[in-house]
Design an enzyme around this catalytic site. Structure first.
Site, PDB file in Angstrom:
ATOM      1  N   CYS A  72      62.161  23.220  48.417  1.00  0.00           N
ATOM      2  CA  CYS A  72      60.661  22.494  48.490  1.00  0.00           C
ATOM      3  C   CYS A  72      59.238  23.397  48.804  1.00  0.00           C
ATOM      4  O   CYS A  72      59.835  24.389  49.576  1.00  0.00           O
ATOM      5  CB  CYS A  72      60.761  21.032  49.501  1.00  0.00           C
ATOM      6  SG  CYS A  72      61.097  21.768  51.230  1.00  0.00           S
ATOM      7  N   CYS A  76      59.462  24.933  51.864  1.00  0.00           N
ATOM      8  CA  CYS A  76      60.146  26.831  52.537  1.00  0.00           C
ATOM      9  C   CYS A  76      58.544  27.226  51.915  1.00  0.00           C
ATOM     10  O   CYS A  76      59.431  28.509  52.765  1.00  0.00           O
ATOM     11  CB  CYS A  76      61.228  26.259  51.234  1.00  0.00           C
ATOM     12  SG  CYS A  76      62.525  24.963  52.345  1.00  0.00           S
ATOM     13  N   ASP A  92      29.633  43.133  29.869  1.00  0.00           N
ATOM     14  CA  ASP A  92      30.764  43.465  29.462  1.00  0.00           C
ATOM     15  C   ASP A  92      31.959  44.409  29.975  1.00  0.00           C
ATOM     16  O   ASP A  92      33.347  44.943  29.799  1.00  0.00           O
ATOM     17  CB  ASP A  92      30.186  44.787  28.668  1.00  0.00           C
ATOM     18  CG  ASP A  92      29.574  46.186  29.444  1.00  0.00           C
ATOM     19  OD1 ASP A  92      29.494  46.458  30.710  1.00  0.00           O
ATOM     20  OD2 ASP A  92      28.625  46.911  28.692  1.00  0.00           O
ATOM     21  N   ASP A 124      24.857  39.053  29.554  1.00  0.00           N
ATOM     22  CA  ASP A 124      24.203  40.516  29.391  1.00  0.00           C
ATOM     23  C   ASP A 124      23.447  40.052  28.380  1.00  0.00           C
ATOM     24  O   ASP A 124      24.335  39.558  27.329  1.00  0.00           O
ATOM     25  CB  ASP A 124      24.971  41.522  29.715  1.00  0.00           C
ATOM     26  CG  ASP A 124      24.828  42.459  29.335  1.00  0.00           C
ATOM     27  OD1 ASP A 124      23.120  42.764  30.037  1.00  0.00           O
ATOM     28  OD2 ASP A 124      25.338  43.034  28.434  1.00  0.00           O
ATOM     29  N   ASP A 169      27.636  46.433  34.060  1.00  0.00           N
ATOM     30  CA  ASP A 169      27.307  44.852  34.731  1.00  0.00           C
ATOM     31  C   ASP A 169      28.471  44.986  35.829  1.00  0.00           C
ATOM     32  O   ASP A 169      28.093  43.697  36.620  1.00  0.00           O
ATOM     33  CB  ASP A 169      27.310  44.116  33.736  1.00  0.00           C
ATOM     34  CG  ASP A 169      26.757  44.143  32.366  1.00  0.00           C
ATOM     35  OD1 ASP A 169      25.145  44.443  33.001  1.00  0.00           O
ATOM     36  OD2 ASP A 169      26.672  44.073  31.243  1.00  0.00           O
TER      37      ASP A 169
END
Length: 743
Positions: free
Chosen positions: A13, A16, A626, A427, A630
C-alpha cells in the site's frame, strides 16, 4: 553523489512507500530518497563513498520489503508486475471459492434452511478449517501488518490484520469453548465467513489495483519499446548483428531501408530519408546526407547508409527522454506532502477510533458482539491507500501523456507550479522567431541591379561569421550568384564590413559605417526607417563611396507563434517579450506575434533580474527560451520552459522541455498541468470523502436512527475498491487531448 533506481517488491500500500522512504532517509550517506508505490520503485540519491547498493538493499529488507535485481531491470519489473497481478487473481479465486460455503452456511442459518445432520454437527469445525486455509492464503496481510506495527509504522495491512485477526480469534475461542462444552464466548454467531470474505475481497481489490497501476506506467514501456534491440555493425571487415547494449562509441553502423536507427551518430556514407516524427512531430521524412546527425529509435525509410556511433546507452536522445520521465514519475508534487502528513497519523487514529467506538457501544449496553462488529468494521473500511495513490497515479499518467506529446515535465513540482502560472515571458530569438535571419527585401539604387548588389554583398561577407552575413550568402546561393573572393577584408564591430575586389571598394553595414565614410543615403533613408519599423535590419551597400542599395534581413516569427500567444491570452495569461534587440525591432516582432508588453535592449545577464522584478510584483512567472543562452532566466523563473528540437534540448536549465520546436506546446504543457492538478484535487476529494463518510458509518453513527449496522464484509469490500476508484480516475487522463492542435 550517485542516483540509483531500485525495483521494490512486497509493497502492499501507499503507506508502505512512506515507511520505506523514512527508513532509507535514515541511512548514512543518503541525501534524498523517494519511493513510488505505483511504480514499485525507489529512487535513492546517495554518497557512494559512504554507502553501496548492497547496504541499501539490506535496509530495504530490514524494513520488510525486497529489492528486485536482474540483468534487464525493465524486463524484471515487467515480470514482477505480471507475477503480482497473476498472484492476486489466483489468491482471490482460491479464497473466494473457500469462502462460498461459509456464506452458504450463514444464509442457510438465517433463512431457516435445513442442512444435513452431519454438516450441522460439524459446522464449527468445517467453518474453522475453511477460514483457516483462507487466512493462510492471505498470510501476507498479517506478516506485513504486524511487522509494520513492530516497526512503529502501522499501515493498511495492519488495520486488515487486526480487524480480520480479531474476527477469526473471536470465532476460534468461541469454537474451542463449544468443542470443550464450555461457553467461553457466545458460539451462536461466529465470524469465520467475515474473516474469509474480507481476505477474498481485499485480494480482488488488490488485483484490480495492480492492473490499474500497470496501465498507469505504460508511458515508460512505450518509450522503451521504441528502442532498437540490435544493430548491424561493421567490425574487422565483417558485418555482424550485435545487441544494442554491445554497441560502442566509434562503431560503424549500417542501416538498411525500414530499419530503426540503433543509437545517435553522424552519417559517414550513403543517404536516405528518415522518419523523425518521434522527435519533431513532423510526419514528412527528413533527408540525411554525409555529415548529418541521426537519432536513435527514428526509422529509416528509403536508402541505405552508414553512420558513426557517437552517443550510446544512457547518452542517447531517447534514453534521456526515458530518464526524464522516470525522474518525473518518481518525484513528489508539493501537494503530496499533505497526504504524507495525514498518512503518518491516519492508521494510529483509525485504531484509536475503532477501540473507542467499540468500548462506547459496549458501555451503552449493546453487548460485546456488537462492539466487536463495530471494531472490525472501522478497521477494515479505513483506507490510507486512496490518499497515498491520489497524487502519484495522476502524476504518472500526466507526465506519461506529456512524453507522448513531446512535452517532458522534469518533476511533479513543475507540474503543480505550471498550473499556478499567470505570466509567461518569451525570449525573442529562436523562441518567438526562427532564430535564423533571412533576406526579405533587396532595394537597388543609382543604376545598380538587384543581382549585382547581392553579388557585392555576398563577396563582402564571404569571410564574415556574422549571422546576417550568412543570410546574405544563403540568398546569393539560392539566386545562383557566383561569390567572388575579395582581395581585402576588414570587419568593424557593431558597424559592418569593408571589402575590395575588381578595383571596387565595397562597404556593407549600418548608418554609422556610412556616416564615417561620408556616404550620402539620399532618398533611401526613409526606406531604411520603414524596414526598421517592421523589425528588419537594413544592411546598406556602398560602392566606391556611392550608395548602391539596401538589403533587408529579418528574423521572421515562427509559423505558430501568433496562434500560441492568442491561445495563452484566452487562458488569461499575461504575455511578455524579452529581448536584447532594440526597442523598435522588438515592438515590431511583438506586434506580429500579438504580444503587448515588451522588455527590449536587455542584456543576457540582465534577463534574470527582469524575471525577479515581475516576481516581486506577485506574479507567477514562466520563462520560455532556448535553454542555453537564457539559462539564468530559466532557472530564476517559477517555471523554466526550454523549447528546442532534436538533440539540442537544454535539459539542465529548464523544468519543462519541449521536444518539438513548436510554441503551441507551451499552451499544451500549461493546459496538461492544469488538467493533471484538477485530477489530483478530484482524487483527494474522493479519498477524503470516502474516509470521512465511511469511518463514522462503520462506527455506527446511523444505528440509533435507522437500526442499521454496517457489515464488516461490506466495509472490507468498500475499502478494497476505494483505491481502485482513485487509480481509475487518474487513468481517465489517458483520454486527454490538448486544447490547441500541435504538430
Amino acid at each position: 553523489m550517485e542516483k540509483k533506481y531500485f525495483a521494490i517488491g512486497k509493497m502492499h500500500c501507499a503507506n508502505c512507500a512512506l515507511t520505506l522512504e523514512k527508513a532509507l532517509k535514515k541511512l548514512p550517506g543518503v541525501k534524498n530518497a523517494s519511493v513510488n508505490f505505483v511504480l514499485g520503485k525507489a529512487r535513492v540519491d546517495f554518497d557512494n563513498a559512504k554507502l553501496d547498493e548492497k547496504e541499501i538493499a539490506k535496509a530495504v529488507e530490514k524494513a520488510g520489503y525486497e529489492v528486485i535485481f536482474g540483468q534487464k531491470s525493465k524486463d524484471i519489473e515487467k515480470e514482477a508486475r505480471e507475477k503480482e497481478i497473476k498472484g492476486y487473481k489466483t489468491k482471490f479465486s482460491a479464497s473466494f471459492a473457500l469462502s462460498t460455503p461459509l456464506v452458504f452456511f450463514m444464509f442457510a442459518e438465517l433463512g431457516g434452511i435445513a442442512l444435513p445432520e452431519i454438516l450441522m454437527q460439524n459446522m464449527a469445525a468445517i467453518q474453522f478449517a475453511l477460514a483457516t486455509i483462507v487466512l493462510i492464503i492471505g498470510r501476507e496481510f498479517f506478516v506485513g501488518g504486524f511487522r509494520a506495527i513492530l516497526n512503529k509504522n502501522p499501515n493498511m495491512f495492519s488495520l486488515v490484520a487486526i480487524g480480520v485477526g480479531g474476527a477469526y480469534v473471536y470465532s476460534l475461542i468461541a469454537s474451542i469453548g463449544f468443542w470443550a462444552g464450555i461457553q467461553i464466548l457466545p458460539s451462536e454467531n461466529l465470524y469465520y465467513e467475515t474473516a474469509a470474505l474480507l481476505i477474498a475481497f481485499i485480494f480482488l481489490g488488490k488485483f484490480f489495483e495492480a492492473k490499474a497501476k500497470g496501465r498507469a506506467s505504460e508511458a515508460i514501456k512505450k518509450l522503451i519499446w521504441l528502442q532498437a534491440k540490435t544493430a548491424l555493425v561493421q567490425r574487422n571487415g565483417k558485418e555482424i548483428i550485435v545487441p544494442i547494449e554491445e554497441v560502442k562509441i566509434g562503431d560503424i553502423i549500417i542501416v538498411k531501408p525500414g530499419q530503426k536507427i540503433p543509437v545517435d551518430g553522424t552519417v559517414i556514407s550513403g543517404h536516405s530519408s528518415i522518419d523523425e516524427s518521434m522527435v519533431s512531430g513532423e510526419s514528412i521524412p527528413v533527408e540525411k546526407n554525409l555529415g548529418d546527425k541521426v537519432i536513435g529509435a527514428t526509422i529509416n525509410k528509403t536508402g541505405s547508409f552508414k553512420f558513426c556511433a557517437e552517443k550510446i546507452g544512457s547518452e542517447t536522445f531517447l534514453a534521456q527522454i526515458i530518464s526524464l520521465v522516470e525522474d518525473a514519475q518518481a518525484s513528489k508534487a508539493p501537494i503530496q506532502a499533505l497526504a504524507d502528513k495525514i498518512a503518518s497519523v491516519f492508521v494510529p487514529s483509525v485504531m484509536a477510533t475503532a477501540i473507542i467506538s467499540a468500548i462506547a457501544w459496549i458501555l451503552i449496553g449493546q453487548g460485546f458482539l456488537f462492539g466487536l462488529t463495530i471494531f472490525i468494521s472501522v478497521l477494515v473500511i479505513a483506507c490510507p491507500c486512496a490518499l497515498g495513490l491520489a497524487t502519484p497515479t495522476a502524476v504518472m499518467v500526466g507526465t506519461g501523456k506529456g512524453a507522448e506529446l513531446g512535452i517532458l515535465i522534469k518533476n511533479a513540482s513543475a507540474l503543480q507550479k505550471a498550473d499556478e502560472i499567470d505570466t509567461i515571458v518569451f525570449d525573442k530569438t529562436g523562441t518567438i522567431t526562427k532564430g535564423k535571419p533571412e533576406v526579405t527585401d533587396v532595394i537597388a539604387a543609382n543604376g545598380f541591379g538587384k543581382k549585382s548588389i547581392l553579388g557585392f554583398a555576398a563577396a563582402a561577407e564571404k569571410n564574415s561569421e556574422h549571422p546576417l552575413g550568412e543570410a546574405v550568402l544563403q540568398k546569393a546561393k539560392s539566386e545562383k550568384i557566383k561569390v567572388i573572393e575579395p582581395k581585402k577584408f576588414a570587419s568593424f564591430s557593431g558597424k559592418g564590413v569593408e571589402a575590395e575586389f575588381e578595383g571596387k571598394k565595397i562597404l556593407l553595414g549600418n548608418k554609422k559605417l556610412m556616416a564615417e565614410n561620408k556616404v550620402n543615403l539620399g532618398l533611401l533613408e526613409k526606406q531604411i526607417m520603414g524596414f526598421e519599423n517592421l523589425g528588419k535590419t537594413a544592411m546598406i551597400i556602398a560602392v566606391n563611396g556611392k550608395i548602391a542599395g539596401i538589403i533587408a534581413v529579418a528574423d521572421t516569427i515562427k509559423e505558430h507563434s501568433r496562434e500560441a500567444v492568442e491561445a495563452l491570452h484566452r487562458m488569461g495569461k499575461e504575455i511578455v517579450l524579452l529581448t536584447g534587440d532594440n526597442k523598435r525591432t522588438a515592438e515590431a516582432i511583438a506586434k506580429q506575434a500579438g504580444i503587448e508588453k515588451v522588455l527590449a535592449e536587455i542584456l543576457p545577464a540582465q534577463k534574470k533580474n527582469e524575471i525577479k522584478k515581475l516576481q516581486k510584483l506577485g506574479k507567477k512567472v514562466a520563462m520560455v527560451g532556448d535553454g542555453i543562452n537564457d539559462a539564468p532566466a530559466l532557472a530564476q523563473a517559477d517555471i523554466g520552459i526550454a523549447i528546442g528540437s532534436g538533440t539540442d534540448i537544454a535539459i539542465e536549465s529548464a523544468d519543462i522541455v519541449l521536444v518539438k520546436n513548436d510554441l503551441r506546446d507551451v499552451v499544451a504543457a500549461i493546459d496538461l498541468s492544469s488538467y493533471t492538478m484538477k485530477k489530483i484535487r478530484q482524487n483527494f476529494f474522493w479519498a477524503f470523502a470516502y474516509n470521512l463518510i465511511g469511518i463514522p458509518v462503520a462506527a455506527g453513527v446511523l444505528f440509533p436512527f435507522t437500526g442499521w449496522l454496517l457489515s464488516p464484509v461490506i466495509a472490507g469490500t468498500a475499502m478494497a475498491f476505494s483505491s481502485v476508484s482513485v487509480v481509475t480516475n487518474s487513468l481517465l487522463m489517458k483520454r486527454y487531448r490538448p486544447k490547441i492542435k500541435t504538430s
